[in-house]
Design a protein around this motif. Structure first.
Motif, PDB file in Angstrom:
ATOM      1  N   ALA A  61      11.899 -20.589   3.721  1.00 29.88           N
ATOM      2  CA  ALA A  61      10.095 -20.839   3.915  1.00 29.88           C
ATOM      3  C   ALA A  61       9.706 -20.428   2.491  1.00 29.88           C
ATOM      4  N   ALA A  62       8.469 -21.091   2.017  1.00 33.72           N
ATOM      5  CA  ALA A  62       7.497 -20.693   0.956  1.00 33.72           C
ATOM      6  C   ALA A  62       7.087 -19.180   1.029  1.00 33.72           C
ATOM      7  N   ALA A  63       7.174 -18.238   0.218  1.00 33.04           N
ATOM      8  CA  ALA A  63       6.877 -16.807   0.376  1.00 33.04           C
ATOM      9  C   ALA A  63       5.601 -16.664   0.831  1.00 33.04           C
ATOM     10  N   SER A  64       4.749 -17.512   1.051  1.00 35.80           N
ATOM     11  CA  SER A  64       3.283 -17.371   1.303  1.00 35.80           C
ATOM     12  C   SER A  64       3.343 -17.319   2.887  1.00 35.80           C
ATOM     13  N   LEU A  65       4.267 -17.718   3.505  1.00 40.42           N
ATOM     14  CA  LEU A  65       4.470 -17.850   4.862  1.00 40.42           C
ATOM     15  C   LEU A  65       5.343 -16.769   5.529  1.00 40.42           C
ATOM     16  N   LYS A  66       5.639 -15.759   4.795  1.00 43.77           N
ATOM     17  CA  LYS A  66       6.240 -14.774   5.179  1.00 43.77           C
ATOM     18  C   LYS A  66       5.762 -13.989   6.646  1.00 43.77           C
ATOM     19  N   GLU A  67       4.711 -13.511   6.359  1.00 43.15           N
ATOM     20  CA  GLU A  67       4.004 -12.701   7.565  1.00 43.15           C
ATOM     21  C   GLU A  67       3.956 -13.615   8.743  1.00 43.15           C
ATOM     22  N   SER A  68       3.212 -14.570   8.779  1.00 42.21           N
ATOM     23  CA  SER A  68       2.771 -15.661   9.768  1.00 42.21           C
ATOM     24  C   SER A  68       4.180 -16.032  10.401  1.00 42.21           C
ATOM     25  N   PHE A  69       5.431 -16.623   9.484  1.00 44.07           N
ATOM     26  CA  PHE A  69       6.634 -16.856  10.247  1.00 44.07           C
ATOM     27  C   PHE A  69       7.429 -15.989  10.647  1.00 44.07           C
ATOM     28  N   THR A  70       7.444 -14.551  10.171  1.00 41.25           N
ATOM     29  CA  THR A  70       8.153 -13.768  10.642  1.00 41.25           C
ATOM     30  C   THR A  70       7.584 -13.151  12.314  1.00 41.25           C
ATOM     31  N   SER A 197       5.265 -12.217  -5.664  1.00 42.34           N
ATOM     32  CA  SER A 197       5.790 -11.614  -6.973  1.00 42.34           C
ATOM     33  C   SER A 197       4.264 -11.277  -7.913  1.00 42.34           C
ATOM     34  N   ALA A 198       3.588 -12.593  -7.867  1.00 38.16           N
ATOM     35  CA  ALA A 198       2.238 -12.526  -8.679  1.00 38.16           C
ATOM     36  C   ALA A 198       1.320 -11.379  -8.143  1.00 38.16           C
ATOM     37  N   LEU A 199       1.203 -11.351  -6.658  1.00 38.47           N
ATOM     38  CA  LEU A 199       0.265 -10.402  -6.112  1.00 38.47           C
ATOM     39  C   LEU A 199       0.842  -8.969  -6.160  1.00 38.47           C
ATOM     40  N   THR A 200       2.031  -8.640  -6.344  1.00 35.46           N
ATOM     41  CA  THR A 200       2.513  -7.407  -6.482  1.00 35.46           C
ATOM     42  C   THR A 200       2.231  -6.733  -7.763  1.00 35.46           C
ATOM     43  N   LYS A 201       1.962  -7.678  -8.824  1.00 36.87           N
ATOM     44  CA  LYS A 201       1.677  -7.034 -10.025  1.00 36.87           C
ATOM     45  C   LYS A 201       0.362  -6.461 -10.011  1.00 36.87           C
ATOM     46  N   VAL A 202      -0.659  -6.967  -9.084  1.00 33.29           N
ATOM     47  CA  VAL A 202      -2.010  -6.445  -9.113  1.00 33.29           C
ATOM     48  C   VAL A 202      -1.987  -5.127  -8.124  1.00 33.29           C
ATOM     49  N   GLU A 203      -1.131  -5.331  -7.203  1.00 31.09           N
ATOM     50  CA  GLU A 203      -1.059  -4.449  -6.037  1.00 31.09           C
ATOM     51  C   GLU A 203      -0.418  -3.004  -6.853  1.00 31.09           C
ATOM     52  N   THR A 215      -4.420 -16.477   1.867  1.00 31.73           N
ATOM     53  CA  THR A 215      -3.646 -15.738   2.964  1.00 31.73           C
ATOM     54  C   THR A 215      -2.734 -14.622   2.433  1.00 31.73           C
ATOM     55  N   ASP A 216      -2.274 -14.846   1.005  1.00 26.77           N
ATOM     56  CA  ASP A 216      -1.840 -13.544   0.402  1.00 26.77           C
ATOM     57  C   ASP A 216      -2.651 -12.247   0.265  1.00 26.77           C
ATOM     58  N   VAL A 217      -3.904 -12.791  -0.032  1.00 26.56           N
ATOM     59  CA  VAL A 217      -4.875 -11.711  -0.372  1.00 26.56           C
ATOM     60  C   VAL A 217      -5.452 -11.198   1.148  1.00 26.56           C
ATOM     61  N   LYS A 218      -5.328 -11.768   1.959  1.00 30.16           N
ATOM     62  CA  LYS A 218      -5.639 -11.496   3.513  1.00 30.16           C
ATOM     63  C   LYS A 218      -4.527 -10.626   3.991  1.00 30.16           C
ATOM     64  N   ALA A 219      -3.251 -10.737   3.639  1.00 30.26           N
ATOM     65  CA  ALA A 219      -2.103 -10.192   4.079  1.00 30.26           C
ATOM     66  C   ALA A 219      -1.982  -8.686   3.472  1.00 30.26           C
ATOM     67  N   ALA A 220      -2.599  -8.620   1.968  1.00 30.82           N
ATOM     68  CA  ALA A 220      -2.442  -7.570   1.368  1.00 30.82           C
ATOM     69  C   ALA A 220      -3.342  -6.602   1.742  1.00 30.82           C
ATOM     70  N   GLY A 221      -4.432  -6.783   2.617  1.00 28.84           N
ATOM     71  CA  GLY A 221      -5.286  -5.862   3.380  1.00 28.84           C
ATOM     72  C   GLY A 221      -6.429  -5.235   2.034  1.00 28.84           C
ATOM     73  N   ASP A 222      -6.429  -3.633   2.024  1.00 25.14           N
ATOM     74  CA  ASP A 222      -7.176  -3.315   1.091  1.00 25.14           C
ATOM     75  C   ASP A 222      -6.418  -2.866  -0.086  1.00 25.14           C
ATOM     76  N   LYS A 223      -5.240  -3.522  -0.446  1.00 35.94           N
ATOM     77  CA  LYS A 223      -4.324  -3.191  -1.681  1.00 35.94           C
ATOM     78  C   LYS A 223      -5.103  -3.999  -2.860  1.00 35.94           C
TER      79      LYS A 223
END
Length: 279
Positions: A61-70, A197-203, A215-223
Motif C-alpha cells: 500500500a501507498a505510504a500515505s495509507l499507513k495509519e488508516s490501513f494499519t 520521507s518528505a514529511l519527515t524532513k520537515v518533522e 492525510t499526512d499533515v493530519k497524521a503528523a499532529g503538532d509536529k
C-alpha cells in the motif's frame, strides 16, 4: 476460529443427551448438525458472510495509507481470528515494480491510477482496480509556520528549503501538476521516494516545508503545520485497490478489500482526511 466453529456441535450433543433420545435418532440428528454447521447463522455473522478465513494477508500500500490501513488491519484480524495482515508501505511506483518483479502479495493499493497501471498492464491483477478514496495536497511547514508560508508561490522563495516527492511518485506527480497549473517553478533541496520521507524532513527540521498530502499533515499532529492552497484542487489523486493474480490468500485478500470499501472502512479513511470517491 476452529474453536468457535466446534462449539455448536458440542452444545447440540449435550442437548440431545439431556432429551434422552434414542441412539438412532442421535446419530441422524448429529449428521444433520454436522452438515448444517457451515451454514449456521452464528458462524455467518462471525465471518461477515465470508468463508472461514485464516492465514496471512499481504498488502502492498501507498505510504500515505499507513495509519488508516494499519487500523483497518487490526479490525480485520479481530473480525477474522486466525488471520494476520502484514503491510509493505512505500512509494506506489516502487511497490508496483516489486509486484511485477514477482514479490509475493495479495492486495495492492496505489496512490494513483498511473502506478496501478504498471501492475494491470502486466496482467498481474485478478480483479479490476476500484477507486476507494481520493487525496489532496497540502503544504507542511514547521510548527507555528515561522516562515509565514501562505501559498504555493511562497515556496519558490530562494531562502526556503523545500522538499518534494520524486516526480515518479504520485504525490510528486501531483505536486508538479499543481505547480504547472500555477505556472510556478520550484527547485527543491531534495526529492524523496515517498510522502512519509518528505514529511519527515520537515518533522526533523531538515527542511522548512514539503508538499505532501492532507492525510499526512493530519497524521503528523503538532509536529508540522498545514497550509492549504487552491491549486491542490487541480491535482487530486484517486486511489485504486485490486486483488493480485498470484495472491497466496485470495479469499482473505478479497475480504480485506471488501472491508476497505465498506461503510466501516470508509469511516476510518475519511476520519484520516481522505476524500470519498466521486462514484
Amino acid at each position: 476460529m476452529t474453536t468457535r466453529s466446534a462449539r455448536p456441535t458440542r452444545r447440540t450433543t449435550r442437548t440431545l443427551r439431556v432429551a434422552g433420545v434414542g441412539a438412532a435418532a442421535l446419530l441422524a440428528l448429529s449428521a444433520c448438525s454436522s452438515s448444517d454447521t457451515s451454514d449456521s447463522p452464528g458462524k455467518a455473522n462471525a465471518s461477515s458472510s465470508s468463508p472461514k478465513l485464516s492465514g496471512t494477508v499481504t498488502v502492498f500500500a501507498a505510504a500515505s495509507l499507513k495509519e488508516s490501513f494499519t487500523a483497518l488491519g487490526e479490525q480485520f484480524e479481530k473480525a477474522h481470528p486466525g488471520t494476520e495482515v502484514t503491510f509493505s508501505f512505500g512509494g506506489s511506483d516502487s511497490l508496483a515494480a516489486s509486484i511485477t518483479g514477482g514479490a509475493p502479495a495479495d492486495v495492492f493499493a496505489a496512490a494513483s491510477p498511473k502506478t496501478m497501471a504498471i501492475v494491470t498492464d502486466k496482467g498481474d491483477t485478478a480483479t479490476a482496480p476500484a477507486t476507494f478514496v481520493r487525496n489532496q495536497l497540502e503544504i507542511a511547514t514547521l510548527p507555528g509556520n515561522p516562515d509565514k508560508i501562505s501559498s504555493l508561490k511562497d515556496l519558490t522563495k530562494s531562502a526556503l528549503k523545500v522538499v518534494l516527492c520524486d516526480k515518479t511518485v504520485p504525490c510528486g506527480a501531483a505536486a508538479q501538476k499543481a505547480l504547472e497549473a500555477s505556472d510556478l517553478k520550484l527547485t527543491p533541496v531534495s526529492y524523496e521516494q515517498d510522502v512519509k520521507s518528505a514529511l519527515t524532513k520537515v518533522e526533523l527540521k531538515e527542511a522548512d516545508a514539503a508538499v505532501v498530502y492532507k492525510t499526512d499533515v493530519k497524521a503528523a499532529g503538532d509536529k508540522v503545520e498545514g497550509v492549504e492552497f487552491p491549486e491542490s484542487s487541480e491535482a487530486i489523486n484517486d486511489y485504486p485497490i485490486a486483488l493480485l493474480k498470484d495472491a497466496d490468500n485470495a479469499a482473505a485478500g478479497k475480504a480485506f478489500i471488501d472491508l476497505v470499501r465498506s461503510a466501516e472502512g470508509q469511516k476510518v479513511l475519511t476520519a484520516a482526511g481522505f476524500l470519498q470517491p466521486t462514484s
